[in-house]
Scaffold this motif. Structure first.
Motif, PDB file in Angstrom:
ATOM      1  N   SER A   7       0.852  -1.183   0.000  1.00  0.00           N
ATOM      2  CA  SER A   7       0.000   0.000   0.000  1.00  0.00           C
ATOM      3  C   SER A   7       0.890   1.235   0.000  1.00  0.00           C
ATOM      4  N   PRO A   8       0.388   2.348  -0.527  1.00  0.00           N
ATOM      5  CA  PRO A   8       1.204   3.560  -0.576  1.00  0.00           C
ATOM      6  C   PRO A   8       1.634   3.992   0.823  1.00  0.00           C
ATOM      7  N   ALA A   9       2.831   4.540   0.943  1.00  0.00           N
ATOM      8  CA  ALA A   9       3.321   5.025   2.234  1.00  0.00           C
ATOM      9  C   ALA A   9       2.459   6.191   2.692  1.00  0.00           C
ATOM     10  N   ALA A  10       2.232   6.262   4.019  1.00  0.00           N
ATOM     11  CA  ALA A  10       1.441   7.363   4.578  1.00  0.00           C
ATOM     12  C   ALA A  10       2.185   8.672   4.390  1.00  0.00           C
ATOM     13  N   THR A  11       1.446   9.699   4.043  1.00  0.00           N
ATOM     14  CA  THR A  11       2.059  11.013   3.867  1.00  0.00           C
ATOM     15  C   THR A  11       1.418  12.014   4.820  1.00  0.00           C
ATOM     16  N   VAL A  12       2.172  13.063   5.140  1.00  0.00           N
ATOM     17  CA  VAL A  12       1.687  14.156   5.980  1.00  0.00           C
ATOM     18  C   VAL A  12       2.120  15.452   5.326  1.00  0.00           C
ATOM     19  N   SER A  13       1.530  16.547   5.786  1.00  0.00           N
ATOM     20  CA  SER A  13       1.863  17.831   5.175  1.00  0.00           C
ATOM     21  C   SER A  13       3.127  18.409   5.789  1.00  0.00           C
ATOM     22  N   PHE A  14       3.941  19.007   4.932  1.00  0.00           N
ATOM     23  CA  PHE A  14       5.076  19.822   5.357  1.00  0.00           C
ATOM     24  C   PHE A  14       4.932  21.109   4.561  1.00  0.00           C
ATOM     25  N   GLY A  15       4.226  22.085   5.172  1.00  0.00           N
ATOM     26  CA  GLY A  15       3.809  23.247   4.398  1.00  0.00           C
ATOM     27  C   GLY A  15       2.846  22.777   3.331  1.00  0.00           C
ATOM     28  N   VAL A  28      11.039  19.283  10.220  1.00  0.00           N
ATOM     29  CA  VAL A  28      10.598  20.354  11.120  1.00  0.00           C
ATOM     30  C   VAL A  28      11.726  20.716  12.086  1.00  0.00           C
ATOM     31  N   GLY A  29      12.447  19.690  12.560  1.00  0.00           N
ATOM     32  CA  GLY A  29      13.577  19.934  13.454  1.00  0.00           C
ATOM     33  C   GLY A  29      14.619  20.821  12.811  1.00  0.00           C
ATOM     34  N   ALA A  30      14.889  20.575  11.534  1.00  0.00           N
ATOM     35  CA  ALA A  30      15.878  21.391  10.821  1.00  0.00           C
ATOM     36  C   ALA A  30      15.416  22.838  10.712  1.00  0.00           C
ATOM     37  N   VAL A  31      14.115  23.041  10.494  1.00  0.00           N
ATOM     38  CA  VAL A  31      13.571  24.398  10.419  1.00  0.00           C
ATOM     39  C   VAL A  31      13.837  25.145  11.717  1.00  0.00           C
ATOM     40  N   PHE A  32      13.481  24.532  12.845  1.00  0.00           N
ATOM     41  CA  PHE A  32      13.584  25.239  14.119  1.00  0.00           C
ATOM     42  C   PHE A  32      15.023  25.350  14.612  1.00  0.00           C
ATOM     43  N   SER A  33      15.870  24.383  14.271  1.00  0.00           N
ATOM     44  CA  SER A  33      17.284  24.533  14.600  1.00  0.00           C
ATOM     45  C   SER A  33      17.872  25.718  13.838  1.00  0.00           C
ATOM     46  N   SER A 186       1.649  37.501   4.250  1.00  0.00           N
ATOM     47  CA  SER A 186       2.375  36.356   4.800  1.00  0.00           C
ATOM     48  C   SER A 186       3.106  35.567   3.724  1.00  0.00           C
ATOM     49  N   HIS A 187       2.463  35.389   2.574  1.00  0.00           N
ATOM     50  CA  HIS A 187       3.090  34.590   1.534  1.00  0.00           C
ATOM     51  C   HIS A 187       4.211  35.330   0.810  1.00  0.00           C
ATOM     52  N   LYS A 188       4.047  36.632   0.647  1.00  0.00           N
ATOM     53  CA  LYS A 188       5.030  37.381  -0.139  1.00  0.00           C
ATOM     54  C   LYS A 188       6.107  38.037   0.709  1.00  0.00           C
ATOM     55  N   LEU A 189       5.708  38.620   1.845  1.00  0.00           N
ATOM     56  CA  LEU A 189       6.668  39.418   2.613  1.00  0.00           C
ATOM     57  C   LEU A 189       7.379  38.645   3.715  1.00  0.00           C
ATOM     58  N   VAL A 190       6.676  37.714   4.380  1.00  0.00           N
ATOM     59  CA  VAL A 190       7.307  37.021   5.509  1.00  0.00           C
ATOM     60  C   VAL A 190       8.572  36.266   5.103  1.00  0.00           C
ATOM     61  N   PRO A 191       8.556  35.508   3.992  1.00  0.00           N
ATOM     62  CA  PRO A 191       9.829  34.860   3.594  1.00  0.00           C
ATOM     63  C   PRO A 191      10.946  35.870   3.329  1.00  0.00           C
ATOM     64  N   GLN A 195      14.494  36.147   5.253  1.00  0.00           N
ATOM     65  CA  GLN A 195      15.791  36.190   4.589  1.00  0.00           C
ATOM     66  C   GLN A 195      16.639  37.337   5.123  1.00  0.00           C
ATOM     67  N   MET A 196      16.002  38.485   5.338  1.00  0.00           N
ATOM     68  CA  MET A 196      16.741  39.659   5.801  1.00  0.00           C
ATOM     69  C   MET A 196      17.231  39.499   7.240  1.00  0.00           C
ATOM     70  N   ILE A 197      16.369  38.978   8.122  1.00  0.00           N
ATOM     71  CA  ILE A 197      16.702  38.934   9.548  1.00  0.00           C
ATOM     72  C   ILE A 197      17.458  37.659   9.918  1.00  0.00           C
ATOM     73  N   ALA A 198      16.983  36.531   9.395  1.00  0.00           N
ATOM     74  CA  ALA A 198      17.570  35.248   9.791  1.00  0.00           C
ATOM     75  C   ALA A 198      18.369  34.583   8.685  1.00  0.00           C
ATOM     76  N   GLY A 199      18.398  35.194   7.495  1.00  0.00           N
ATOM     77  CA  GLY A 199      19.108  34.585   6.383  1.00  0.00           C
ATOM     78  C   GLY A 199      18.488  33.285   5.941  1.00  0.00           C
ATOM     79  N   ASP A 200      17.166  33.161   6.122  1.00  0.00           N
ATOM     80  CA  ASP A 200      16.498  31.883   5.870  1.00  0.00           C
ATOM     81  C   ASP A 200      15.065  32.133   5.421  1.00  0.00           C
ATOM     82  N   ALA A 201      14.858  32.224   4.120  1.00  0.00           N
ATOM     83  CA  ALA A 201      13.510  32.442   3.594  1.00  0.00           C
ATOM     84  C   ALA A 201      12.687  31.166   3.623  1.00  0.00           C
ATOM     85  N   GLU A 202      13.329  30.021   3.344  1.00  0.00           N
ATOM     86  CA  GLU A 202      12.581  28.769   3.191  1.00  0.00           C
ATOM     87  C   GLU A 202      11.918  28.318   4.485  1.00  0.00           C
TER      88      GLU A 202
END
Length: 250
Positions: A7-15, A28-33, A186-191, A195-202
């Motif tokens: 059967s197909p592997a279970a999937t969950v949302s990541f964004g 998610v751990g990589a995001v918050f680290s 949120s979609h256009k400006l927050v990333p 990028q400007m403050i944390a150097g991390d848009a993604e």
């Protein structure tokens, strides 16, 4: 001949992306680290400082009491715990991400706060015994959990009878006009801010997308009830941009 198809592997949302569920915790751990050291600065930038007012209101609803035992889950940087500690509560701050906890511990030392307990924990599999806490709080964390139902079941398990559950989380504002403006911001400006403050848009793109994938307020309240909580309540803020969810274990 037997059918050996899997059967197909279970999937969950990541964004907005759907990924294998076993991948989510690490991603998610990589995001918050990546954003830990700039997390509070970014919260100010993204919410124009309003997150501080939301957290103040949240703690007023929790009504922490002297000497009661409270678990603040996903509480890494200590924002909620510090507020509850002022009321004399015995607060255990837990987070799955050690980098976030390290930021919180450093902030507590800078403030001269002792008496807080810091514990790395997975919200889906807490190591605490049953009926151990008088209250369970989680602010802006539950949408990042892989299996929300498991986290809610664990919250119910570790609460004493008469214990209370409080969750502060982003939702979807129901105010016409404001919703469209916030979506665009949120979609256009927050990333870009990320990028400007944390150097991390993604990472900040993920945080915004995760809000959009989180269940709407009535659906999440149903999940809280399904976990066993009663007298559930939802308090929308800014039309539901943010909401305080609560329930009781009796």
């Amino acid at each position: 001949m037997t059918d050996t198809a899997h059967s197909p592997a279970a999937t969950v949302s990541f964004g907005y992306e759907d990924i294998a569920e076993e991948e989510k915790e690490a991603r998610v751990g990589a995001v918050f680290s990546g954003v830990a050291k700039k997390y509070d600065i970014m919260n100010d930038a993204m919410s124009a400082g309003m997150h501080r007012l939301w957290k103040d209101k949240f703690v007023r609803r929790v009504k922490p009491q002297p000497n009661e035992d409270i678990l603040d889950m996903a509480g890494g940087t200590g924002d909620i715990a510090f507020r509850m500690h002022k009321h004399g509560a015995n607060v255990t701050v837990s987070d799955i991400n050690q980098d976030m906890l390290d930021v919180g511990i450093e902030r507590a030392m800078e403030r001269g706060l002792d008496g807080l307990v810091w514990s790395r924990q997975n919200a889906e599999e807490l190591s605490f015994p049953a009926r151990h806490f008088d209250a369970y709080t989680i602010a802006f964390g539950i949408r990042n959990v892989t299996h929300i139902d498991k986290a809610l079941a664990e919250a119910y398990r570790v609460l004493r009878f008469g214990g209370r559950f409080f969750c502060l989380e982003f939702s979807t504002t129901e105010w016409p006009g404001f919703r469209e403006v916030y979506d665009a911001y949120s979609h256009k400006l927050v990333p870009q801010i990320g990028q400007m403050i944390a150097g991390d848009a993604e990472s900040y793109r993920y945080l915004i997308e995760s809000i959009r994938r989180f269940p709407p307020m009535p659906a999440f309240e149903t999940m809280i009830r399904d976990a066993g909580f009663v007298n559930t309540r939802v308090e929308p803020i800014l039309g539901g941009l943010v909401a305080i969810h609560s329930g009781w274990k009796i």
